[in-house]
Design a protein around this motif. Structure first.
Motif, PDB file in Angstrom:
ATOM      1  N   LEU A   1     -12.292 -17.608  40.157  1.00 32.02           N
ATOM      2  CA  LEU A   1     -11.213 -16.897  39.449  1.00 32.02           C
ATOM      3  C   LEU A   1     -11.411 -15.417  39.761  1.00 32.02           C
ATOM      4  O   LEU A   1     -12.358 -14.801  39.270  1.00 32.02           O
ATOM      5  N   GLU A   2     -10.563 -14.882  40.623  1.00 28.22           N
ATOM      6  CA  GLU A   2     -10.803 -13.539  41.149  1.00 28.22           C
ATOM      7  C   GLU A   2      -9.630 -12.594  40.911  1.00 28.22           C
ATOM      8  O   GLU A   2      -8.483 -13.016  40.802  1.00 28.22           O
ATOM      9  N   ARG A   3      -9.969 -11.303  40.885  1.00 19.21           N
ATOM     10  CA  ARG A   3      -8.996 -10.206  40.910  1.00 19.21           C
ATOM     11  C   ARG A   3      -7.924 -10.289  39.820  1.00 19.21           C
ATOM     12  O   ARG A   3      -6.721 -10.133  40.094  1.00 19.21           O
ATOM     13  N   PRO A   4      -8.307 -10.550  38.559  1.00 20.98           N
ATOM     14  CA  PRO A   4      -7.302 -10.634  37.493  1.00 20.98           C
ATOM     15  C   PRO A   4      -6.628  -9.278  37.260  1.00 20.98           C
ATOM     16  O   PRO A   4      -7.275  -8.236  37.319  1.00 20.98           O
TER      17      PRO A   4
ATOM     18  N   ARG B   1      -4.215 -15.548  48.004  1.00 20.20           N
ATOM     19  CA  ARG B   1      -5.626 -15.284  47.646  1.00 20.20           C
ATOM     20  C   ARG B   1      -5.715 -13.889  47.029  1.00 20.20           C
ATOM     21  O   ARG B   1      -5.158 -13.674  45.953  1.00 20.20           O
ATOM     22  N   ASP B   2      -6.395 -12.928  47.673  1.00 16.68           N
ATOM     23  CA  ASP B   2      -6.555 -11.608  47.055  1.00 16.68           C
ATOM     24  C   ASP B   2      -5.205 -11.080  46.596  1.00 16.68           C
ATOM     25  O   ASP B   2      -4.207 -11.187  47.337  1.00 16.68           O
ATOM     26  N   MET B   3      -5.183 -10.474  45.413  1.00 16.17           N
ATOM     27  CA  MET B   3      -3.883 -10.105  44.837  1.00 16.17           C
ATOM     28  C   MET B   3      -3.953  -8.899  43.923  1.00 16.17           C
ATOM     29  O   MET B   3      -4.997  -8.529  43.406  1.00 16.17           O
TER      30      MET B   3
ATOM     31  N   MET C   1      -5.168  -8.489  55.911  1.00 13.74           N
ATOM     32  CA  MET C   1      -5.487  -7.538  54.847  1.00 13.74           C
ATOM     33  C   MET C   1      -5.838  -8.300  53.567  1.00 13.74           C
ATOM     34  O   MET C   1      -5.147  -9.243  53.194  1.00 13.74           O
ATOM     35  N   GLU C   2      -6.896  -7.833  52.917  1.00 16.86           N
ATOM     36  CA  GLU C   2      -7.279  -8.360  51.602  1.00 16.86           C
ATOM     37  C   GLU C   2      -7.290  -7.200  50.620  1.00 16.86           C
ATOM     38  O   GLU C   2      -7.060  -6.046  50.994  1.00 16.86           O
ATOM     39  N   ALA C   3      -7.604  -7.511  49.372  1.00 15.92           N
ATOM     40  CA  ALA C   3      -7.872  -6.487  48.355  1.00 15.92           C
ATOM     41  C   ALA C   3      -6.730  -5.485  48.195  1.00 15.92           C
ATOM     42  O   ALA C   3      -6.954  -4.281  48.131  1.00 15.92           O
TER      43      ALA C   3
ATOM     44  N   THR D   1     -13.669  -9.447  55.680  1.00 12.01           N
ATOM     45  CA  THR D   1     -15.059  -9.709  56.092  1.00 12.01           C
ATOM     46  C   THR D   1     -15.882 -10.238  54.911  1.00 12.01           C
ATOM     47  O   THR D   1     -17.020  -9.827  54.699  1.00 12.01           O
ATOM     48  N   GLY D   2     -15.281 -11.119  54.133  1.00  9.98           N
ATOM     49  CA  GLY D   2     -16.005 -11.752  53.022  1.00  9.98           C
ATOM     50  C   GLY D   2     -16.417 -10.723  51.983  1.00  9.98           C
ATOM     51  O   GLY D   2     -15.613  -9.907  51.548  1.00  9.98           O
ATOM     52  N   TRP D   3     -17.700 -10.720  51.621  1.00 14.60           N
ATOM     53  CA  TRP D   3     -18.191  -9.757  50.628  1.00 14.60           C
ATOM     54  C   TRP D   3     -18.640  -8.454  51.290  1.00 14.60           C
ATOM     55  O   TRP D   3     -18.970  -7.484  50.598  1.00 14.60           O
TER      56      TRP D   3
ATOM     57  N   SER E   1     -17.481  -0.240  49.776  1.00 12.83           N
ATOM     58  CA  SER E   1     -16.698  -0.837  48.687  1.00 12.83           C
ATOM     59  C   SER E   1     -15.438  -1.485  49.239  1.00 12.83           C
ATOM     60  O   SER E   1     -15.135  -1.379  50.433  1.00 12.83           O
ATOM     61  N   GLN E   2     -14.731  -2.155  48.345  1.00 14.78           N
ATOM     62  CA  GLN E   2     -13.469  -2.816  48.697  1.00 14.78           C
ATOM     63  C   GLN E   2     -12.485  -2.548  47.568  1.00 14.78           C
ATOM     64  O   GLN E   2     -12.824  -2.700  46.394  1.00 14.78           O
ATOM     65  N   SER E   3     -11.285  -2.165  47.918  1.00 16.09           N
ATOM     66  CA  SER E   3     -10.297  -1.771  46.910  1.00 16.09           C
ATOM     67  C   SER E   3      -9.994  -2.904  45.926  1.00 16.09           C
ATOM     68  O   SER E   3     -10.035  -4.088  46.285  1.00 16.09           O
TER      69      SER E   3
HETATM   70  C1  DGJ Z   1     -13.193 -10.930  49.876  1.00 16.70           C
HETATM   71  C2  DGJ Z   1     -12.265 -10.892  48.727  1.00 16.70           C
HETATM   72  O1  DGJ Z   1     -11.666  -9.645  48.709  1.00 16.70           O
HETATM   73  C3  DGJ Z   1     -12.997 -11.147  47.434  1.00 16.70           C
HETATM   74  O2  DGJ Z   1     -12.113 -11.096  46.359  1.00 16.70           O
HETATM   75  C4  DGJ Z   1     -13.648 -12.488  47.554  1.00 16.70           C
HETATM   76  O3  DGJ Z   1     -12.656 -13.474  47.666  1.00 16.70           O
HETATM   77  C5  DGJ Z   1     -14.557 -12.527  48.768  1.00 16.70           C
HETATM   78  N1  DGJ Z   1     -13.807 -12.213  49.946  1.00 16.70           N
HETATM   79  C6  DGJ Z   1     -15.199 -13.867  48.939  1.00 16.70           C
HETATM   80  O4  DGJ Z   1     -15.920 -13.908  50.139  1.00 16.70           O
END
Ligand code: DGJ
Length: 367
Positions: free
Chosen positions: A101-104, A203-205, A252-254, A272-274, A309-311
């Motif tokens: 459960l991510e990025r609420p 996914r990321d949102m 693009m994520e985050a 790139t994952g974490w 860091s990641q936004s």
């Molecule tokens: C990057 C994502 O931005 C995070 O929220 C998380 O899903 C990780 N990946 C998991 O590897």
């Protein structure tokens, strides 16, 4: 002296500045647990919602839920408890303990006088294959939030900017995707077409509420390759069916979105994952595009890792014109609970926004 004692003897209201990357203690002297979070300003108070990570690597799955903190000055945060709890194992719920459960993010809906939380949800034990968006609702900002449903957005609906190729066959059979690259061209693979019957991957949102009250869900879709920006219904609990796809094939994520002087700005990371990577930025006159990429907004040392860091969110400071705070996560995947927060002032230069590292800074720096 034990580390626990050091952390637990801090007094209330001790902070008068931001110190990115340091432990950040709440009113109980405990490092804040609001990872991948966002902030809602409501009746003079900021509420920070985020993932309650737990110890060790297994702390990257949801063992507790979404944590909420409140603050009037953005430096000092009061623990408001768990806003959305995961449910016990064995219940067969989508939000069973051990799910992802991510990025609420939480927004307030005037029409229904409710607070609406959206999050990226992966049912337990299925890795990141679910790519669902969960929705929970409460009539009190701090919760408890009631879980409503989880969906893949816009089932059966093409985006307004679909190409002809998306109306045809998809060419993804037998291909497995790694979430960071594609074995071909994003349009000719037609992942969008593949997912029409089930709804699009999300996914990321993040969420964004525009000045006219229209809310948008911004998420990584099409195996992370492409960002979708989707309008929500007037009660903010579903997708309206109006959406667009942007940055195809850019992975693009985050995503974090904010608006200044009528322009929309997006910040995002690579995939790139974490591990951190170089951020991206973009600007648009309308939230549904055209979007123009502006490159990495970070400057100086460690710009290539977004200062490790990641936004997750870009926060408009209330009552201050042009004052926005970059909120990022410095993930610590081996011990998720120790993830740090990187908050930095957003600066503007020509048509771009930029971020520079600061060991310590104050809201006064905006003035
Ligand atoms: C990057 C994502 O931005 C995070 O929220 C998380 O899903 C990780 N990946 C998991 O590897």
């Amino acid at each position: 002296m034990s580390v626990f004692f050091l952390f637990s003897c801090q007094s209330k209201d001790k902070y008068t500045s931001f110190t990115p990357g340091e432990h950040w203690l709440d009113n109980n002297g405990v490092h804040i647990k609001a990872h991948g979070g966002g902030i809602l300003y409501d009746n003079g108070i900021y509420y920070w919602f985020g993932e309650h990570k737990t110890e060790g690597e297994a702390g990257n799955v949801a063992n507790v839920g979404v944590h909420c903190y409140s603050s009037t000055d953005l430096y000092n945060w009061k623990d408001e408890g768990i806003a959305l709890s995961v449910v016990p194992e064995g219940s067969n719920s989508d939000i069973e303990k051990g799910c992802i459960l991510e990025r609420p993010k939480v927004i307030y809906n005037k029409n229904t006088n409710t607070y609406v939380m959206w999050f990226h949800l992966e049912p337990k034990g299925k890795g990141y294959t679910g790519a669902l968006s969960g929705v929970a609702v409460s009539d009190k900002i701090t919760g408890p939030y009631s879980y409503m449903h989880a969906v893949r957005p816009n089932k059966g609906v093409l985006p307004f900017n679909a190409k002809d190729i998306h109306k045809g066959e998809s060419h993804t059979e037998g291909i497995s995707f790694d979430g960071g690259s594609l074995p071909g061209n994003v349009d000719s693979l037609n992942i969008l077409g593949r997912d029409l019957p089930t709804g699009q991957m999300a996914r990321d949102m993040t969420l964004f509420v525009d000045d006219d009250g229209t809310a948008y869900h911004i998420y990584s879709s099409e195996e992370n390759s492409t960002i979708h920006i989707a309008e929500l219904t007037p009660n903010y609990q579903q997708h309206s069916g109006k959406y667009g796809r942007f940055f195809p094939g850019r992975f693009m994520e985050a995503p974090a979105l904010f608006k200044k002087d009528g322009k929309y700005y997006l910040m995002a990371s690579g995939c790139t994952g974490w591990a951190p990577n170089a951020a991206r930025s973009a600007v648009a006159d309308s939230i549904l595009g055209e979007w123009k990429e502006l490159g990495n907004p970070c400057v100086g040392n460690d710009a290539e890792t977004t200062f490790h860091s990641q936004s997750t969110y870009i926060l408009p400071v209330q009552g201050e014109k042009d004052a926005f705070i970059y909120m990022g996560d410095r993930w610590t995947p081996d011990n998720a609970i120790d993830g740090r927060y990187i908050w930095l002032p957003v600066q503007f230069e020509g048509e771009k926004f930029i971020l520079e590292w600061k060991d310590k800074w104050k809201l006064n720096d905006f003035l």
